[in-house]
Write a protein that holds these residues in place. Structure first.
Motif, PDB file in Angstrom:
ATOM      1  N   TYR A 133       0.864  -1.182   0.000  1.00 60.83           N
ATOM      2  CA  TYR A 133       0.000   0.000   0.000  1.00 60.83           C
ATOM      3  C   TYR A 133       0.903   1.235   0.000  1.00 60.83           C
ATOM      4  CZ  TYR A 133      -3.950  -2.893   1.647  1.00 60.83           C
ATOM      5  OH  TYR A 133      -4.942  -3.832   1.779  1.00 60.83           O
ATOM      6  N   SER A 134       0.499   2.240  -0.754  1.00 56.14           N
ATOM      7  CA  SER A 134       1.209   3.516  -0.694  1.00 56.14           C
ATOM      8  C   SER A 134       0.215   4.636  -0.479  1.00 56.14           C
ATOM      9  CB  SER A 134       2.016   3.755  -1.976  1.00 56.14           C
ATOM     10  OG  SER A 134       1.170   3.832  -3.098  1.00 56.14           O
ATOM     11  N   ILE A 135       0.603   5.564   0.391  1.00 59.42           N
ATOM     12  CA  ILE A 135      -0.199   6.745   0.674  1.00 59.42           C
ATOM     13  C   ILE A 135       0.761   7.839   1.106  1.00 59.42           C
ATOM     14  CG2 ILE A 135      -0.646   5.917   3.029  1.00 59.42           C
ATOM     15  CD1 ILE A 135      -3.279   7.477   2.944  1.00 59.42           C
ATOM     16  N   ALA A 136       0.551   9.023   0.555  1.00 58.98           N
ATOM     17  CA  ALA A 136       1.475  10.127   0.799  1.00 58.98           C
ATOM     18  C   ALA A 136       2.889   9.651   0.456  1.00 58.98           C
ATOM     19  CB  ALA A 136       1.354  10.619   2.235  1.00 58.98           C
ATOM     20  N   ASN A 137       3.845   9.782   1.366  1.00 64.18           N
ATOM     21  CA  ASN A 137       5.217   9.333   1.112  1.00 64.18           C
ATOM     22  C   ASN A 137       5.519   8.014   1.807  1.00 64.18           C
ATOM     23  OD1 ASN A 137       5.941  11.639  -0.446  1.00 64.18           O
ATOM     24  ND2 ASN A 137       6.170  12.820   1.448  1.00 64.18           N
ATOM     25  N   GLU A 138       4.495   7.324   2.227  1.00 59.95           N
ATOM     26  CA  GLU A 138       4.672   6.082   2.972  1.00 59.95           C
ATOM     27  C   GLU A 138       4.303   4.884   2.100  1.00 59.95           C
ATOM     28  OE1 GLU A 138       6.237   4.166   5.171  1.00 59.95           O
ATOM     29  OE2 GLU A 138       5.666   5.571   6.757  1.00 59.95           O
ATOM     30  N   TYR A 139       5.098   3.810   2.250  1.00 61.36           N
ATOM     31  CA  TYR A 139       4.817   2.582   1.511  1.00 61.36           C
ATOM     32  C   TYR A 139       5.024   1.396   2.440  1.00 61.36           C
ATOM     33  CZ  TYR A 139       4.935  -1.030  -2.116  1.00 61.36           C
ATOM     34  OH  TYR A 139       4.665  -2.144  -2.876  1.00 61.36           O
ATOM     35  N   PHE A 140       3.989   0.568   2.540  1.00 60.84           N
ATOM     36  CA  PHE A 140       4.055  -0.653   3.331  1.00 60.84           C
ATOM     37  C   PHE A 140       4.055  -1.840   2.362  1.00 60.84           C
ATOM     38  CE2 PHE A 140       1.841   2.507   5.833  1.00 60.84           C
ATOM     39  CZ  PHE A 140       2.394   2.395   7.099  1.00 60.84           C
ATOM     40  N   SER A 141       4.980  -2.739   2.504  1.00 58.38           N
ATOM     41  CA  SER A 141       5.020  -3.901   1.625  1.00 58.38           C
ATOM     42  C   SER A 141       5.153  -5.177   2.440  1.00 58.38           C
ATOM     43  CB  SER A 141       6.183  -3.807   0.633  1.00 58.38           C
ATOM     44  OG  SER A 141       7.428  -3.832   1.312  1.00 58.38           O
TER      45      SER A 141
END
Length: 447
Positions: A133-141
Motif C-alpha cells: 500500500y502507498s499513501i502520501a510518502n509512505e509505503y508498506f510492503s
C-alpha cells in the motif's frame, strides 16, 4: 472512487499499462478484444474480498458468483501457470483519519494505491508473492520469504520478519507487540481497500425477464444484481422505506429513486409512467404497472416491449448505487433504440454529478459515444470527467488505446474500423445511387 488500474498477465492482457479511470469510463472495441477481461479482474477482486474464507487468496468463482474464472492456469496470460498475476489499483480514500498519528497527510481524501503479485505455489495453492500500500510518502510492503513465511517492510519504520501468511490477497499478517498507531494505520489501509472493493456493483449484458408479480420481503438489496433481478426489489425498498442502506434515493432536486427512474423512462419515450402497486394490502406482493402513453391503458411490465425490462435495471442501479461507488455495466445499450442509447450517456453523466457515482462501461454503441462527444463539445463535461478507450487484440495480447478528444469533442486518434467501415458503406451507397440516376436519365441503358 477508483482512479487507476493496471493489470499484468491476466487472460488476454500481458500488460495493460496505466489506465486512468474517470467518473465515466467507457471501453470500446471488437468482440474478444479483451474489454471484458478488464472488468473481470475487478469483479474477481470484489468477490475475493467478500469471501468468508480469510485464508483463500483469490475466489475464482462458480456459477453463482459475479465472475467464474476456472483455475489459475485458465486466467493467467497464455495459460502459463508458472507466471505471476500482478495488478495495481488506485482510489480516493474516505477515512484517512484512521492513519492519523502515524502518517502525516495534507489532504484528508488522500489518493491510495495497492499493488499485488499472486503466484501458483509449487505445492498447488495460490499464494501472495508480495503486496503493498502507498499513501502520501509512505509505503508498506509484505513479501514472501518462503511457504507460510513473510516479512513486513515500511519506508519510514522498521522491518519485521518471520510473519505468518497474509489475509486473502491484501491483508497484513498478524502482528504482535507493535505500537497502536501502527496497528491502526495498517488496519486503516485494509479498511479503505475493502470499502472501495465492496462499493463495486455489476450489471451484465443480459438482464432478467420481467415477472408478473414481485414479492418484497422487507430486505434492502445492496444492488440490482448481475442480471438486474433485484431492480424492482430496490425500487420497492426505496418507495416503502423511503431510504436505502446502499445509497441515496433522492438527488439534489428532492426526487426519489422511482421518480428519477420514471423521469428518464419518460424522457427517453420508452414508457410514459409506471407504478408499483400492492395486489392485496399487507401481503407485500406487488405488480409493476406501466402506461406506454398518457392516454393508453395500464398494462403489466411483462406486456410491453422487451427493451423496458432491459433498461430498467440500468437506470435503477445508476441512482441506487452508493455514493463514490463504482458501477460496472456490460453493454447497457443492448435491445435499445439508438435514441435511447444516446440518452444513456446523459444518464451516466447526471448520476455521476448528482449522486457521486462512478461508471465503468463496456459498450459497442456508437450512439452513446457520439452523445459523450457532444456533451464534451458543449462543455457539459470536461476531459477529466470522461475517459474513452479502444481495445484491440495484437500479436502480444490485448492493447489499450485512450481516445484523445479535443475541446470540441473530436477524436484525434480515431482507430481504423472503430465502428466498422462506415465511410466505405456511405461512399458505396452514394456511388450506386449516382449510377442508378445516370441509368434512369439515359432510359435505363448503360453508356
Amino acid at each position: 472512487m477508483l482512479t487507476g488500474l493496471r493489470i499484468q498477465n491476466f487472460k488476454s492482457w500481458r500488460d495493460s499499462g496505466a489506465i486512468r479511470l474517470a467518473p465515466v469510463t467507457v471501453l470500446f472495441g471488437a468482440n474478444s478484444s479483451g474489454k471484458t477481461s478488464l472488468i473481470q479482474l475487478l469483479l474477481l477482486l470484489r468477490q475475493s474480498a467478500a469471501n468468508t474464507d480469510r485464508r483463500r487468496v483469490l475466489d475464482l468463482g462458480d456459477a453463482n458468483s459475479l465472475v467464474e474464472l476456472g483455475t489459475f492456469n485458465d486466467l493467467v496470460h497464455n495459460h502459463r501457470a508458472a507466471d505471476s498475476l500482478s495488478f495495481t489499483i488506485s482510489w480516493t480514500g474516505e477515512r484517512t483519519d484512521l492513519l492519523e498519528g502515524f502518517i502525516l497527510l495534507d489532504d484528508y481524501y488522500a489518493p491510495l494505491h495497492f499493488d499485488a503479485k499472486i503466484i501458483q505455489a509449487p505445492d498447488g495453492p495460490l499464494a501472495v508473492d508480495n503486496f503493498g500500500y502507498s499513501i502520501a510518502n509512505e509505503y508498506f510492503s509484505v513479501n514472501r520469504n518462503g511457504p507460510d513465511s513473510y516479512r513486513l517492510h515500511s519506508v519510514s519504520h522498521s522491518e519485521r520478519h518471520n510473519l505468518g501468511v497474509p489475509t486473502r490477497f491484501y491483508g497484513f499478517p498478524e502482528l504482535d507487540d507493535i505500537p497502536p498507531t501502527e496497528i491502526n494505520a495498517l488496519g486503516g489501509l485494509e479498511y479503505e481497500f475493502e470499502r472501495a472493493l465492496a462499493k463495486i456493483s455489476y450489471v451484465g449484458p443480459m438482464r432478467e425477464n420481467p415477472r408478473r408479480s414481485y414479492l418484497w420481503t422487507g430486505t434492502v438489496p445492496s444492488d440490482v444484481g448481475k442480471k438486474g433481478e433485484r431492480a424492482v426489489e430496490a425500487l420497492l425498498a426505496a418507495q416503502i422505506t423511503a431510504g436505502s442502506v446502499s445509497g441515496p434515493v433522492r438527488d439534489g432536486s428532492g426526487a426519489s429513486l422511482p421518480e428519477q427512474v420514471g423521469r428518464w423512462l419518460r424522457d427517453m419515450k420508452v414508457i410514459h409512467s409506471f407504478e408499483l402497486r400492492e395486489l392485496v394490502a399487507g401481503r407485500r406482493i406487488f405488480e409493476l404497472v406501466v402506461r406506454t402513453r398518457p392516454d393508453s391503458p395500464e398494462v403489466l411490465l411483462t406486456d410491453v416491449g422487451f427493451g423496458v425490462s432491459q433498461i430498467l435495471p440500468v437506470l435503477v442501479q445508476s441512482y441506487y448505487a452508493e455514493r463514490s461507488g463504482t458501477v460496472i455495466f456490460e453493454q447497457p445499450e443492448i435491445h435499445l433504440h439508438p435514441s435511447v442509447q444516446s440518452q444513456l450517456a446523459d444518464v451516466f453523466i447526471d448520476a455521476a454529478r448528482t449522486q457521486g457515482v462512478q461508471f465503468l462501461i463496456e459498450s459497442h454503441s456508437e450512439h452513446l459515444l457520439r452523445r459523450l462527444q457532444r456533451r464534451l463539445a458543449e462543455g457539459v463535461v470536461t476531459a477529466g470527467d470522461v475517459a474513452l478507450y479502444f481495445v484491440e487484440y495484437g500479436p502480444d495480447g490485448s492493447v489499450l488505446r485512450e481516445l484523445e478528444l479535443d475541446e470540441t469533442g473530436n477524436i484525434r486518434n480515431w482507430p481504423d474500423g472503430f465502428f466498422g467501415d462506415d465511410f466505405s458503406d456511405i461512399a458505396t451507397v452514394a456511388r450506386l445511387s449516382a449510377e442508378h440516376r445516370l441509368r434512369t436519365a439515359r432510359g435505363g441503358t448503360d453508356a
